[in-house]
Design a protein around this motif. Structure first.
Motif, PDB file in Angstrom:
ATOM      1  N   ILE A   1       5.936  25.101  11.475  1.00 22.33           N
ATOM      2  CA  ILE A   1       6.907  24.453  10.603  1.00 22.33           C
ATOM      3  C   ILE A   1       6.834  22.954  10.825  1.00 22.33           C
ATOM      4  O   ILE A   1       6.712  22.480  11.957  1.00 22.33           O
ATOM      5  N   LEU A   2       6.870  22.200   9.724  1.00 20.32           N
ATOM      6  CA  LEU A   2       6.825  20.741   9.806  1.00 20.32           C
ATOM      7  C   LEU A   2       7.942  20.153   8.968  1.00 20.32           C
ATOM      8  O   LEU A   2       8.036  20.411   7.758  1.00 20.32           O
ATOM      9  N   ASN A   3       8.796  19.381   9.618  1.00 21.12           N
ATOM     10  CA  ASN A   3       9.820  18.626   8.920  1.00 21.12           C
ATOM     11  C   ASN A   3       9.217  17.283   8.528  1.00 21.12           C
ATOM     12  O   ASN A   3       8.610  16.606   9.359  1.00 21.12           O
ATOM     13  N   GLN A   4       9.406  16.907   7.263  1.00 20.12           N
ATOM     14  CA  GLN A   4       8.861  15.638   6.763  1.00 20.12           C
ATOM     15  C   GLN A   4       9.914  14.904   5.949  1.00 20.12           C
ATOM     16  O   GLN A   4      10.780  15.536   5.339  1.00 20.12           O
ATOM     17  N   PRO A   5       9.837  13.566   5.921  1.00 20.87           N
ATOM     18  CA  PRO A   5      10.755  12.828   5.042  1.00 20.87           C
ATOM     19  C   PRO A   5      10.552  13.247   3.590  1.00 20.87           C
ATOM     20  O   PRO A   5       9.410  13.367   3.120  1.00 20.87           O
ATOM     21  N   LYS A   6      11.643  13.466   2.896  1.00 19.88           N
ATOM     22  CA  LYS A   6      11.545  13.907   1.510  1.00 19.88           C
ATOM     23  C   LYS A   6      10.966  12.820   0.619  1.00 19.88           C
ATOM     24  O   LYS A   6      10.183  13.096  -0.296  1.00 19.88           O
ATOM     25  N   SER A   7      11.332  11.557   0.898  1.00 23.99           N
ATOM     26  CA  SER A   7      10.874  10.466   0.032  1.00 23.99           C
ATOM     27  C   SER A   7      10.071   9.408   0.769  1.00 23.99           C
ATOM     28  O   SER A   7       9.555   8.488   0.160  1.00 23.99           O
ATOM     29  N   GLY A   8       9.943   9.503   2.109  1.00 23.23           N
ATOM     30  CA  GLY A   8       9.160   8.539   2.873  1.00 23.23           C
ATOM     31  C   GLY A   8       7.709   8.972   2.989  1.00 23.23           C
ATOM     32  O   GLY A   8       7.179   9.664   2.113  1.00 23.23           O
TER      33      GLY A   8
ATOM     34  N   GLN B   1      -4.376  19.417  25.836  1.00 26.61           N
ATOM     35  CA  GLN B   1      -3.147  18.639  25.874  1.00 26.61           C
ATOM     36  C   GLN B   1      -3.277  17.515  24.847  1.00 26.61           C
ATOM     37  O   GLN B   1      -4.362  16.947  24.683  1.00 26.61           O
ATOM     38  N   VAL B   2      -2.181  17.188  24.168  1.00 33.31           N
ATOM     39  CA  VAL B   2      -2.209  16.164  23.127  1.00 33.31           C
ATOM     40  C   VAL B   2      -1.107  15.151  23.380  1.00 33.31           C
ATOM     41  O   VAL B   2       0.026  15.517  23.728  1.00 33.31           O
ATOM     42  N   ILE B   3      -1.447  13.883  23.209  1.00 28.80           N
ATOM     43  CA  ILE B   3      -0.475  12.793  23.279  1.00 28.80           C
ATOM     44  C   ILE B   3      -0.463  12.108  21.918  1.00 28.80           C
ATOM     45  O   ILE B   3      -1.511  11.673  21.425  1.00 28.80           O
ATOM     46  N   GLY B   4       0.704  12.020  21.305  1.00 29.37           N
ATOM     47  CA  GLY B   4       0.835  11.357  20.015  1.00 29.37           C
ATOM     48  C   GLY B   4       1.537  10.023  20.162  1.00 29.37           C
ATOM     49  O   GLY B   4       2.577   9.934  20.820  1.00 29.37           O
ATOM     50  N   ILE B   5       0.973   8.984  19.561  1.00 29.02           N
ATOM     51  CA  ILE B   5       1.536   7.632  19.629  1.00 29.02           C
ATOM     52  C   ILE B   5       2.035   7.232  18.239  1.00 29.02           C
ATOM     53  O   ILE B   5       1.283   7.326  17.261  1.00 29.02           O
ATOM     54  N   GLU B   6       3.290   6.790  18.158  1.00 33.87           N
ATOM     55  CA  GLU B   6       3.859   6.393  16.871  1.00 33.87           C
ATOM     56  C   GLU B   6       4.765   5.179  17.056  1.00 33.87           C
ATOM     57  O   GLU B   6       5.701   5.194  17.860  1.00 33.87           O
ATOM     58  N   ILE B   7       4.490   4.107  16.306  1.00 29.43           N
ATOM     59  CA  ILE B   7       5.230   2.857  16.444  1.00 29.43           C
ATOM     60  C   ILE B   7       6.599   2.910  15.762  1.00 29.43           C
ATOM     61  O   ILE B   7       7.534   2.214  16.183  1.00 29.43           O
ATOM     62  N   GLN B   8       6.775   3.742  14.732  1.00 31.27           N
ATOM     63  CA  GLN B   8       8.037   3.789  13.998  1.00 31.27           C
ATOM     64  C   GLN B   8       9.002   4.761  14.684  1.00 31.27           C
ATOM     65  O   GLN B   8       8.720   5.968  14.747  1.00 31.27           O
ATOM     66  N   PRO B   9      10.130   4.271  15.187  1.00 30.23           N
ATOM     67  CA  PRO B   9      11.048   5.125  15.956  1.00 30.23           C
ATOM     68  C   PRO B   9      11.501   6.375  15.207  1.00 30.23           C
ATOM     69  O   PRO B   9      11.608   7.461  15.794  1.00 30.23           O
ATOM     70  N   GLU B  10      11.775   6.247  13.914  1.00 24.30           N
ATOM     71  CA  GLU B  10      12.266   7.398  13.147  1.00 24.30           C
ATOM     72  C   GLU B  10      11.200   8.485  13.066  1.00 24.30           C
ATOM     73  O   GLU B  10      11.488   9.681  13.213  1.00 24.30           O
ATOM     74  N   LEU B  11       9.931   8.092  12.847  1.00 29.30           N
ATOM     75  CA  LEU B  11       8.858   9.077  12.785  1.00 29.30           C
ATOM     76  C   LEU B  11       8.560   9.661  14.159  1.00 29.30           C
ATOM     77  O   LEU B  11       8.256  10.849  14.280  1.00 29.30           O
ATOM     78  N   ALA B  12       8.636   8.833  15.206  1.00 29.16           N
ATOM     79  CA  ALA B  12       8.417   9.351  16.564  1.00 29.16           C
ATOM     80  C   ALA B  12       9.461  10.407  16.903  1.00 29.16           C
ATOM     81  O   ALA B  12       9.146  11.454  17.497  1.00 29.16           O
ATOM     82  N   SER B  13      10.714  10.154  16.527  1.00 31.58           N
ATOM     83  CA  SER B  13      11.782  11.128  16.756  1.00 31.58           C
ATOM     84  C   SER B  13      11.530  12.409  15.977  1.00 31.58           C
ATOM     85  O   SER B  13      11.729  13.522  16.491  1.00 31.58           O
ATOM     86  N   LEU B  14      11.068  12.259  14.745  1.00 30.50           N
ATOM     87  CA  LEU B  14      10.761  13.429  13.918  1.00 30.50           C
ATOM     88  C   LEU B  14       9.604  14.221  14.512  1.00 30.50           C
ATOM     89  O   LEU B  14       9.620  15.460  14.524  1.00 30.50           O
TER      90      LEU B  14
END
Length: 240
Positions: free
Chosen positions: A15-22, A66-79
């Motif tokens: 399951i993947l939650n994604q921004p509806k309009s972003g 093992q996977v490490i994901g890097i994301e600069i945008q706080p909202e996307l990192a939280s998601l």
């Protein structure tokens, strides 16, 4: 947090939650997760993980990595963290909300075996900048340019480590020149076509840190049949 959609893949196993309009992930991410091919026991670094789609698909298909994901945008990192938790992968995927330019091997527990990235395709000055900040950062080189991204990957890879990147075919020469200039020698290339009759739209290239010259071009990948449905090769990328 803006409204989300809740989408299922791999026969409902993810399951993947994604921004509806972003910013929403595209078929490019699915292709990259399929072509990257990590070996058992490897550590993979996903630069610009977004909602975590590539990290999650890699972890789903390869049980011993093992996977490490890097994301600069706080909202996307939280998601992305939410998606990792919802898919019960917190023991195998770590999401860091950080600017990749500032990353050192110490931050991620040492050099990694494989870097994957689906970076912004357009130069800062090319085309209209999308008013949606998430989409703008994903499409244009606003936060990082190609050379800086490749230098980051080189810094974080072990000796003879690999990078797999997907990019517009129109910028394939730019990509390969930048890879060679930053010590990430292009070794394999896959041309990606929308249909059998169309020119290549994308290219996926794997390079090796400190590798010797010599590029192998594999069979092309076609995305759609004449009726507009996915080809069998693409359908297989979504199957469990």
């Amino acid at each position: 947090m803006q409204p989300l959609t809740h989408d299922r893949f791999f026969n409902g196993n993810i399951i993947l939650n994604q921004p509806k309009s972003g910013y929403r992930f595209s078929i490019d991410a699915v292709i990259l997760a399929h072509l990257a091919g990590p070996a058992p026991g490897e550590t993979v670094l996903d630069l610009g993980t977004g909602c975590g789609v590539i990290a999650i698909m890699l972890a789903f298909r390869h049980a011993d990595i093992q996977v490490i994901g890097i994301e600069i945008q706080p909202e996307l990192a939280s998601l992305a963290r939410q998606n990792v938790a919802d898919n019960r992968m917190t023991d195998r995927i770590r999401i860091m909300g950080k600017d990749m330019i500032d990353l050192s091997p110490t931050d991620i527990g040492g050099p990694v075996d494989l870097v994957v990235t689906n970076p912004p395709y357009r130069k800062r000055e090319s085309g209209r900048i999308n008013p949606d900040n998430q989409r703008a950062l994903a499409r244009h080189e606003l936060a990082i340019d190609l050379e800086s991204l490749l230098l980051t990957a080189r810094r974080l890879l072990r000796k003879s480590g690999r990078i797999t990147i997907i990019y517009p075919s129109a910028r394939a020469v730019d990509l390969m020149a930048a890879m060679r200039a930053t010590g990430l020698e292009p070794k394999t290339m896959t041309l990606i076509h929308a249909s059998a009759a169309s020119s290549a739209r994308l290219v996926a290239i794997t390079g090796i840190k400190g590798g010797r010259p010599g590029l192998e071009t594999g069979p092309p990948l076609t995305l759609y049949r004449m009726d507009g449905a996915y080809t069998r090769a693409v359908e297989a990328m979504f199957s469990a």
